[in-house]
Design an enzyme around this catalytic site. Sequence first.
Site, PDB file in Angstrom:
ATOM      1  N   MET A  47       0.813  -1.208   0.000  1.00  0.00           N
ATOM      2  CA  MET A  47       0.000   0.000   0.000  1.00  0.00           C
ATOM      3  C   MET A  47       0.847   1.258   0.000  1.00  0.00           C
ATOM      4  SD  MET A  47      -1.292   0.700   3.880  1.00  0.00           S
ATOM      5  CE  MET A  47      -1.387   2.453   3.504  1.00  0.00           C
ATOM      6  N   GLU A  73       5.278   3.010  -0.160  1.00  0.00           N
ATOM      7  CA  GLU A  73       6.724   2.874  -0.275  1.00  0.00           C
ATOM      8  C   GLU A  73       7.361   3.589   0.898  1.00  0.00           C
ATOM      9  OE1 GLU A  73       7.271   4.679  -4.046  1.00  0.00           O
ATOM     10  OE2 GLU A  73       6.916   2.835  -5.170  1.00  0.00           O
ATOM     11  N   LYS A  76       6.746   7.009   5.066  1.00  0.00           N
ATOM     12  CA  LYS A  76       5.878   6.072   4.352  1.00  0.00           C
ATOM     13  C   LYS A  76       4.972   6.876   3.431  1.00  0.00           C
ATOM     14  CE  LYS A  76       3.167   1.913   5.094  1.00  0.00           C
ATOM     15  NZ  LYS A  76       2.745   0.921   6.097  1.00  0.00           N
ATOM     16  N   GLU A 135       9.377   6.661  13.211  1.00  0.00           N
ATOM     17  CA  GLU A 135      10.656   6.206  13.736  1.00  0.00           C
ATOM     18  C   GLU A 135      11.353   5.292  12.725  1.00  0.00           C
ATOM     19  OE1 GLU A 135      12.107   3.351  17.480  1.00  0.00           O
ATOM     20  OE2 GLU A 135       9.978   3.693  17.054  1.00  0.00           O
ATOM     21  N   VAL A 181      13.706   2.275  12.031  1.00  0.00           N
ATOM     22  CA  VAL A 181      14.183   1.061  12.686  1.00  0.00           C
ATOM     23  C   VAL A 181      15.197   0.394  11.757  1.00  0.00           C
ATOM     24  CG1 VAL A 181      13.570  -1.151  13.709  1.00  0.00           C
ATOM     25  CG2 VAL A 181      11.977   0.763  13.847  1.00  0.00           C
ATOM     26  N   ASP A 212      -3.119  -7.896  10.759  1.00  0.00           N
ATOM     27  CA  ASP A 212      -2.177  -8.339   9.726  1.00  0.00           C
ATOM     28  C   ASP A 212      -0.829  -8.672  10.345  1.00  0.00           C
ATOM     29  OD1 ASP A 212      -1.394  -9.040   7.180  1.00  0.00           O
ATOM     30  OD2 ASP A 212      -0.821  -7.001   6.599  1.00  0.00           O
ATOM     31  N   LYS A 256       2.277 -10.737  10.981  1.00  0.00           N
ATOM     32  CA  LYS A 256       3.025 -11.721  10.196  1.00  0.00           C
ATOM     33  C   LYS A 256       4.512 -11.410  10.347  1.00  0.00           C
ATOM     34  CE  LYS A 256       2.445  -8.906   6.012  1.00  0.00           C
ATOM     35  NZ  LYS A 256       1.901  -8.877   4.637  1.00  0.00           N
ATOM     36  N   ASN A 273       5.942  -8.038   9.246  1.00  0.00           N
ATOM     37  CA  ASN A 273       5.524  -6.861   9.997  1.00  0.00           C
ATOM     38  C   ASN A 273       6.122  -6.818  11.399  1.00  0.00           C
ATOM     39  OD1 ASN A 273       4.055  -5.696   7.962  1.00  0.00           O
ATOM     40  ND2 ASN A 273       2.104  -6.619   8.595  1.00  0.00           N
ATOM     41  N   ASP A 302       3.253  -1.653  10.595  1.00  0.00           N
ATOM     42  CA  ASP A 302       2.153  -1.758   9.630  1.00  0.00           C
ATOM     43  C   ASP A 302       0.799  -2.018  10.280  1.00  0.00           C
ATOM     44  OD1 ASP A 302       0.736  -1.758   7.343  1.00  0.00           O
ATOM     45  OD2 ASP A 302       1.920  -3.286   6.320  1.00  0.00           O
TER      46      ASP A 302
END
Length: 859
Positions: free
Chosen positions: A1, A3, A19, A68, A70, A112, A114, A117, A130
């Site tokens: 959704m 970049e 983002k 932030e 990471v 979501d 996973k 993420n 996310d």
Amino acid sequence: MGEVYLVEDTKLDRTVALKVLPGEVVSDPERRARLTREAKVLAGLNHPNIVHVYSVEEADGVHFITMELVRGKSLADLLPKNGFPLARFFEIVIPLADALAAAHQQRITHRDLKPANVMVADDGRVKVLDFGIAIDQRDAVSDNSVATRTLDDARVVGTPAYMSPEQAEGKAVDARSDIFSLGILLYEMVTGQRPFSGGTTSATLLSIVSDTPRSVIELQPRVPRELARVVHRCLAKDPIRRYQSSIDLRNDLEEVKQQLDSGEVAAVAGAPHARSRITSSRWIWLVAALTVAAGAYWLTIRPERAGPSVRLHNPRQLTSAVGVENYPTWAPDGTRLAYQSMDLYSRPLSPSHIWVAQVGRGEPVNLTRDHPGVNRSPSWSPDGREIAFFSDRGGVWGVYLVPAIGGTPRSVLALPELSTETEGSWSTPQWSRDGALLLVSIRQGGENVAILLSLPGLTTTRTVLPGSEANRVFDLALRPDGGRYAYTEGNNVASEVTRLWTIAAAGGEGVPLTDGRSLVWSPSWSDDGRMLFYVSNRGGTMDLWQQPLADDGTPLGEPLALTQGLGIRSAVFSPDGTKLAYARGGPVSNLWRVPILSDRPAVWADATQVTSEQAYIEFLDISPDGQRLAVSSDRRGNQDLWLLPASGGDMTQLTTDPAPDWNPQWSPDDREIAFYSYRSGNRDVWVMPSAGGPARQLTSHPAEDWFPAWSPDGREIAFHSRRDEAIWIVSAQGGEPRRLTAANTSFGWAPDGESLVIVRGGSVYEVSKAGGEPVLIGPGGTPRFSSDGQSMYYNVSTGPPENRGLWSRSIANGGVRQLTQLEGRRGRLGNFTADARHLYFTWREDVGDIWVMDVAKGQ
């Protein structure tokens, strides 16, 4: 959704992540809404393990979030082929669960979760990313723009392999959906494999909804059983059978880690709780001995146990009537099922009946509608013509046969030992393969006996079954070749701790298959007699397990779970082995509070619900200051002790021992809690600090000691003992107890501390703590005293419905008045306690329906 760019914040002189919604999709209002939603969600979450958002902005048509930065790798990049070592596993999952708990406390569901993420920074910090499709459970209007699609729609928002069953089916989701997704991560992190997979999105989602994954222990034997149990609980199909909060999950993960670090739990599946250290030299000898033993075992026995013998899928519900349906039994052709149905709350009777239903079509037929009494425990004959069952029809208790197409039942075995008091103290009749014999078990002359009935001549052969002296035998199962029995033994049909045995049909020594610290029901044999299936909560919830056996009934290896989180009561395979019928459900009990009114009984309109869970809260006690409730609840699988505010709120777990703990009772100074537990392999009285800490064992008699009660001065504890069905008293500091008087289990201390009140046959008596003959006070049930000591409260559970409930008796003049009149709601009042202004009680409802699943051969 979107970049993500590495950028320099020139105003604050820092490096951040940006983002950005790509230009080609910026015109999509749904995508823009998701970006804004993520920013708002993250802005409201301030936690060291959740990526921090700085701002959400738009410039020259570019929509972006500054957040932030990471530096590190995602969990997807770090995950080893065979899973993480346990030490590294806990370094990641505990902060991960803590982050999820923080989000859930703000009522934010991620949706979501996973490996991609979850970031692990270069400095070791874990960060959850996310939240683009997260939902705020506080929103009154559902967000249809990001709703999960159904199985038939390939446009699924989220990642299919990490979805919960309810998310995959397009149902409403809450925090428990994230717990399932986290369970998938835990599974993958310890085994290196995903629990659910498929060649297509639809196949993967179908696997999540219907398949039972292989045990983590089977894939990775180094995983301790306690950790496997945590993963198993997370992956329960039914949300009510999972952890109900991520805080509980985090706490369990921390406890398993602490037990591993201390050596209390061995880092090998199935290893006993190692409470002593082994020196290096002893390890060398131990490894050598185990190597030789393993080689001999493999050469002589070679159990074939690479995985589950069957795979279960495609569950569907067969019954949904009011009441509890249980004990399914298959017709030989596998097209029909008979089962027992019972309405526990009908008045004036609680009749039980035998029903027959076509699998997949038609309405069920009641075969025993002619008798509105006991009709229970059906078993279909091998030729399909008759169904055996227990009944009290005509005042004659025993085994009856009824034509499967309907007709008049006939008695084949009279059992005068049975009565209303012993109702349920029997096993479902078992047929021999040729239909010439019926096998049942009952309590007879102080012993548990198996009765083999020859139908042609109606002659019997009796075999004594070994077990604990005070326990009864249930669920007797005959091996197909007739050479061996399996059975469970427990205190009564409502036991929460039972033990599974096998014994040769000719008698002799029994072989215990379980340790008697969990609940086991419904054993059944495979067609070749090499596998025993049973239902147990040893993994946290009541599920189906399989245990390979040698010919002499001894176990070959560890048992293996076939289902996860189903909440099964009983289960049976069809004769051809292609289907499984099972009863799903159990008791559900929550806490309620009503005011003590001076002018009338309290009714439901006056009541406040203190807890609202799909769990069984059995016992409760209010603290002396009236601020806290101590309860025993199975919200994590077995009965543990919990604390919560008297007005309701978050529950804090007090005990975590794998054995059940029951009936917490506050000491008069609030500092300790007495309870009874199965920690020693037998019910005994224990005492622990109310702030948490190690418990000390107060009694240790081979018979069962239970229902402790503190004296008003806190110096002594009275308890009921099965050693002679009497009340005993012991010093709160320990020592040799002394016998007071025979009594039922209901009793309590009088406020002056000089006497106790006990219940015998529906009447209340007073007896001096020094001994002597009890003095009749009057009719009544379980006694509790008001905080000022001027009234005794008790439960009336019989008689006209309008008179049932909690009552009060004045100590001064013996006058009685009704305190509650709780009518119009299904269920029944359970245990209760009281403070100066309120009565607190449990309200129990039982549920149970018959389900069917398809069976495929295992791997």
